[in-house]
Design a protein around this motif. Structure first.
Motif, PDB file in Angstrom:
ATOM      1  N   VAL A   1     -13.046   2.581   2.713  1.00  0.00           N
ATOM      2  CA  VAL A   1     -11.937   2.536   3.679  1.00  0.00           C
ATOM      3  C   VAL A   1     -11.529   1.096   3.988  1.00  0.00           C
ATOM      4  N   MET A   2     -12.501   0.230   4.203  1.00  0.00           N
ATOM      5  CA  MET A   2     -12.177  -1.151   4.563  1.00  0.00           C
ATOM      6  C   MET A   2     -11.514  -1.884   3.404  1.00  0.00           C
ATOM      7  N   GLN A   3     -11.945  -1.619   2.184  1.00  0.00           N
ATOM      8  CA  GLN A   3     -11.317  -2.284   1.041  1.00  0.00           C
ATOM      9  C   GLN A   3      -9.893  -1.780   0.824  1.00  0.00           C
ATOM     10  N   ARG A   4      -9.707  -0.483   0.914  1.00  0.00           N
ATOM     11  CA  ARG A   4      -8.379   0.083   0.643  1.00  0.00           C
ATOM     12  C   ARG A   4      -7.385  -0.222   1.757  1.00  0.00           C
ATOM     13  N   THR A   5      -7.846  -0.304   2.984  1.00  0.00           N
ATOM     14  CA  THR A   5      -6.925  -0.567   4.098  1.00  0.00           C
ATOM     15  C   THR A   5      -6.821  -2.045   4.419  1.00  0.00           C
ATOM     16  N   ARG A   6      -7.654  -2.880   3.745  1.00  0.00           N
ATOM     17  CA  ARG A   6      -7.690  -4.330   4.003  1.00  0.00           C
ATOM     18  C   ARG A   6      -7.954  -4.614   5.470  1.00  0.00           C
ATOM     19  N   PHE A   7      -8.894  -3.874   6.038  1.00  0.00           N
ATOM     20  CA  PHE A   7      -9.241  -4.030   7.451  1.00  0.00           C
ATOM     21  C   PHE A   7     -10.079  -5.288   7.600  1.00  0.00           C
ATOM     22  N   CYS A   8      -9.463  -6.366   8.043  1.00  0.00           N
ATOM     23  CA  CYS A   8     -10.136  -7.659   8.113  1.00  0.00           C
ATOM     24  C   CYS A   8     -10.010  -8.239   9.525  1.00  0.00           C
ATOM     25  N   LEU A   9     -11.114  -8.264  10.260  1.00  0.00           N
ATOM     26  CA  LEU A   9     -11.078  -8.786  11.627  1.00  0.00           C
ATOM     27  C   LEU A   9     -10.973 -10.305  11.647  1.00  0.00           C
ATOM     28  N   THR A  10     -11.484 -10.961  10.613  1.00  0.00           N
ATOM     29  CA  THR A  10     -11.339 -12.420  10.547  1.00  0.00           C
ATOM     30  C   THR A  10      -9.871 -12.801  10.502  1.00  0.00           C
ATOM     31  N   GLY A  11      -9.138 -12.168   9.587  1.00  0.00           N
ATOM     32  CA  GLY A  11      -7.703 -12.417   9.502  1.00  0.00           C
ATOM     33  C   GLY A  11      -6.981 -11.987  10.765  1.00  0.00           C
ATOM     34  N   GLY A  12      -7.438 -10.874  11.365  1.00  0.00           N
ATOM     35  CA  GLY A  12      -6.806 -10.400  12.589  1.00  0.00           C
ATOM     36  C   GLY A  12      -6.980 -11.360  13.746  1.00  0.00           C
TER      37      GLY A  12
ATOM     38  N   ARG B   1      -4.494   9.789  -6.960  1.00  0.00           N
ATOM     39  CA  ARG B   1      -4.889   8.407  -7.233  1.00  0.00           C
ATOM     40  C   ARG B   1      -3.966   7.421  -6.524  1.00  0.00           C
ATOM     41  N   HIS B   2      -2.698   7.770  -6.418  1.00  0.00           N
ATOM     42  CA  HIS B   2      -1.766   6.905  -5.669  1.00  0.00           C
ATOM     43  C   HIS B   2      -2.174   6.858  -4.200  1.00  0.00           C
ATOM     44  N   PHE B   3      -2.521   8.019  -3.637  1.00  0.00           N
ATOM     45  CA  PHE B   3      -2.880   8.079  -2.209  1.00  0.00           C
ATOM     46  C   PHE B   3      -4.148   7.297  -1.926  1.00  0.00           C
ATOM     47  N   PHE B   4      -5.164   7.472  -2.749  1.00  0.00           N
ATOM     48  CA  PHE B   4      -6.465   6.862  -2.470  1.00  0.00           C
ATOM     49  C   PHE B   4      -6.587   5.413  -2.958  1.00  0.00           C
ATOM     50  N   PHE B   5      -5.844   5.053  -3.995  1.00  0.00           N
ATOM     51  CA  PHE B   5      -6.062   3.737  -4.592  1.00  0.00           C
ATOM     52  C   PHE B   5      -4.840   2.811  -4.594  1.00  0.00           C
ATOM     53  N   GLU B   6      -3.711   3.257  -4.059  1.00  0.00           N
ATOM     54  CA  GLU B   6      -2.526   2.401  -4.119  1.00  0.00           C
ATOM     55  C   GLU B   6      -1.726   2.374  -2.832  1.00  0.00           C
ATOM     56  N   ARG B   7      -1.675   3.461  -2.113  1.00  0.00           N
ATOM     57  CA  ARG B   7      -0.837   3.560  -0.927  1.00  0.00           C
ATOM     58  C   ARG B   7      -1.254   2.542   0.133  1.00  0.00           C
ATOM     59  N   ARG B   8      -0.272   1.952   0.797  1.00  0.00           N
ATOM     60  CA  ARG B   8      -0.543   1.044   1.900  1.00  0.00           C
ATOM     61  C   ARG B   8      -0.777   1.838   3.181  1.00  0.00           C
ATOM     62  N   PHE B   9      -1.678   1.354   4.017  1.00  0.00           N
ATOM     63  CA  PHE B   9      -1.994   2.033   5.268  1.00  0.00           C
ATOM     64  C   PHE B   9      -1.788   1.090   6.445  1.00  0.00           C
ATOM     65  N   HIS B  10      -1.283   1.644   7.522  1.00  0.00           N
ATOM     66  CA  HIS B  10      -1.092   0.864   8.745  1.00  0.00           C
ATOM     67  C   HIS B  10      -2.470   0.519   9.320  1.00  0.00           C
ATOM     68  N   PRO B  11      -2.626  -0.677   9.922  1.00  0.00           N
ATOM     69  CA  PRO B  11      -3.918  -1.041  10.525  1.00  0.00           C
ATOM     70  C   PRO B  11      -4.418  -0.015  11.531  1.00  0.00           C
ATOM     71  N   PHE B  12      -3.501   0.655  12.233  1.00  0.00           N
ATOM     72  CA  PHE B  12      -3.916   1.654  13.223  1.00  0.00           C
ATOM     73  C   PHE B  12      -4.520   2.875  12.534  1.00  0.00           C
ATOM     74  N   THR B  13      -3.982   3.246  11.382  1.00  0.00           N
ATOM     75  CA  THR B  13      -4.563   4.351  10.605  1.00  0.00           C
ATOM     76  C   THR B  13      -5.969   3.988  10.152  1.00  0.00           C
ATOM     77  N   ALA B  14      -6.114   2.756   9.671  1.00  0.00           N
ATOM     78  CA  ALA B  14      -7.436   2.281   9.262  1.00  0.00           C
ATOM     79  C   ALA B  14      -8.407   2.305  10.429  1.00  0.00           C
ATOM     80  N   ALA B  15      -7.939   1.909  11.605  1.00  0.00           N
ATOM     81  CA  ALA B  15      -8.791   1.867  12.790  1.00  0.00           C
ATOM     82  C   ALA B  15      -9.296   3.255  13.170  1.00  0.00           C
ATOM     83  N   ILE B  16      -8.439   4.256  13.031  1.00  0.00           N
ATOM     84  CA  ILE B  16      -8.852   5.634  13.344  1.00  0.00           C
ATOM     85  C   ILE B  16      -9.980   6.065  12.418  1.00  0.00           C
ATOM     86  N   LEU B  17      -9.814   5.793  11.139  1.00  0.00           N
ATOM     87  CA  LEU B  17     -10.846   6.167  10.156  1.00  0.00           C
ATOM     88  C   LEU B  17     -12.156   5.430  10.428  1.00  0.00           C
TER      89      LEU B  17
END
Length: 352
Positions: A18-29, A190-206
């Motif tokens: 999840v963190m890799q696909r959503t690019r959930f990065c608190l350092t950058g945030g 494969r598009h959904f799991f490996f290519e689609r962009r996700f909003h940071p809020f969606t990543a946060a929920i997961l």
């Protein structure tokens, strides 16, 4: 032991993926809060904290687990969190971010990760332990916000929920910026799991859900805590150097799972690539990783252990360390990003 291995790996793989696909990065945030005046990732962190905190009401209410925030060292928490914030900017990622970026093939992250785990082990169990103990023995207080304020846990969570909703709604009401559309390489799942962009809020929920389910799973293995990165990283070093299998708990397999999950995500999205760092990046990774390990050990946690988990458990250690991590990030961001930009703007262009 089998359940400890399997459960730790499964939770870690989910988190790493999840963190890799959503690019959930608190350092950058944290950095963007100062450099770009963009608070979206911080609000995403609040969402993850809130989801976990609401879930903890249910888990404690049904007697699945009990929360014991214990005591915390005020000076060690402040200084350690600040140094950790400096370190994550130099290293290019926080503790979890370094683990998942190593899974993408970044050699700089491997270097930072090795130094982080090594210095966490040195601080908790080795050469630097007297330094940590000397610092942490000065001011020790009750970490539990419920007992120190007299405010029930549920009320504290309601306040947190209201604050989080305010910022989320305010952010979502802003006009959306158009993002450049990238060529679509995959279709279907494969598009959904490996290519689609996700909003940071969606990543946060997961991530909030994963952090929540970690509590009962970790308890079922005998480890009475939630997500954690620093102590498991230290334990991994201690196991490698001593061979003592007692260091192999749920947390160790969790962090190994983060690496595996990130690798799977990076491979599936064709983002995995071995990338050699330049000399400056190597230097920053070494010093950044060392500061991360020492700082997180002194503060009792990293952006996950303190910033996500202890905050949800309503521990003073979490809520005090979080702003000092952010201040440390801003401090180092000034020297790495803001000051060079100012100098570039102020320096007149030389004409031939």
């Amino acid at each position: 032991m089998i359940w400890t291995i399997v459960s730790g790996l499964i939770v870690g793989i989910l988190l790493g993926f999840v963190m890799q696909r959503t690019r959930f990065c608190l350092t950058g945030g944290f950095r963007d809060m100062y450099v770009q005046k963009n608070n979206n990732m911080f609000y995403a962190l609040l969402i993850a904290i809130t989801i976990q905190a609401i879930g903890l009401i249910a888990l404690t209410g049904f007697g699945v687990l009990t929360i014991d925030n214990g005591t915390f060292p005020l000076i060690g928490t402040i200084i350690g969190a600040f140094l950790f914030g400096i370190g994550i900017v130099l290293a290019g990622g926080c503790a979890t971010g370094t683990w998942y970026r190593a899974g993408e093939g970044l050699i700089g992250s491997w270097i930072a990760l090795a130094m982080y785990a090594l210095f966490a082990a040195m601080t908790k169990n080795g050469l630097l332990k007297p330094v940590m103990e000397g610092m942490n023995s000065k001011t020790v207080g009750n970490a539990d916000m419920v007992s120190t304020t007299g405010i029930p846990f549920t009320v504290l969570v309601l306040i947190l929920t209201a604050v989080t909703l305010y910022f989320v709604i305010k952010t979502l009401r802003k006009p959306k910026k158009q993002r450049a559309s990238l060529p679509q390489k995959f279709t279907g799942a494969r598009h959904f799991f490996f290519e689609r962009r996700f909003h940071p809020f969606t990543a946060a929920i997961l991530i909030g859900i994963i952090a929540l389910i970690t509590w009962p799973i970790s308890y079922s293995t005998g480890r009475e805590s939630g997500l954690g990165i620093t102590t498991p990283s230290s334990n991994l070093v201690m196991f490698i150097t001593s061979g003592d299998v007692n260091y192999l708990d749920f947390g160790v397999f969790l962090i190994l799972g983060i690496f595996v999950g990130s690798y799977i995500a990076a491979r599936g999205s064709r983002e995995f690539k071995w990338r050699l760092p330049d000399k400056i990046t190597i230097r920053n990774s070494v010093f950044g990783g060392a500061l991360m390990g020492f700082g997180a050990a002194c503060a009792g946690g990293c952006t996950i252990g303190n910033g996500l988990v202890a905050t949800a458990a309503m521990s003073w250690q979490g809520w005090i360390s979080l702003p000092f991590m952010i201040f440390g990030t801003w401090f180092m961001s000034y020297f790495l990003y803001v000051k060079p930009m100012k100098q570039a703007i102020e320096t007149p262009v030389q004409s031939n």
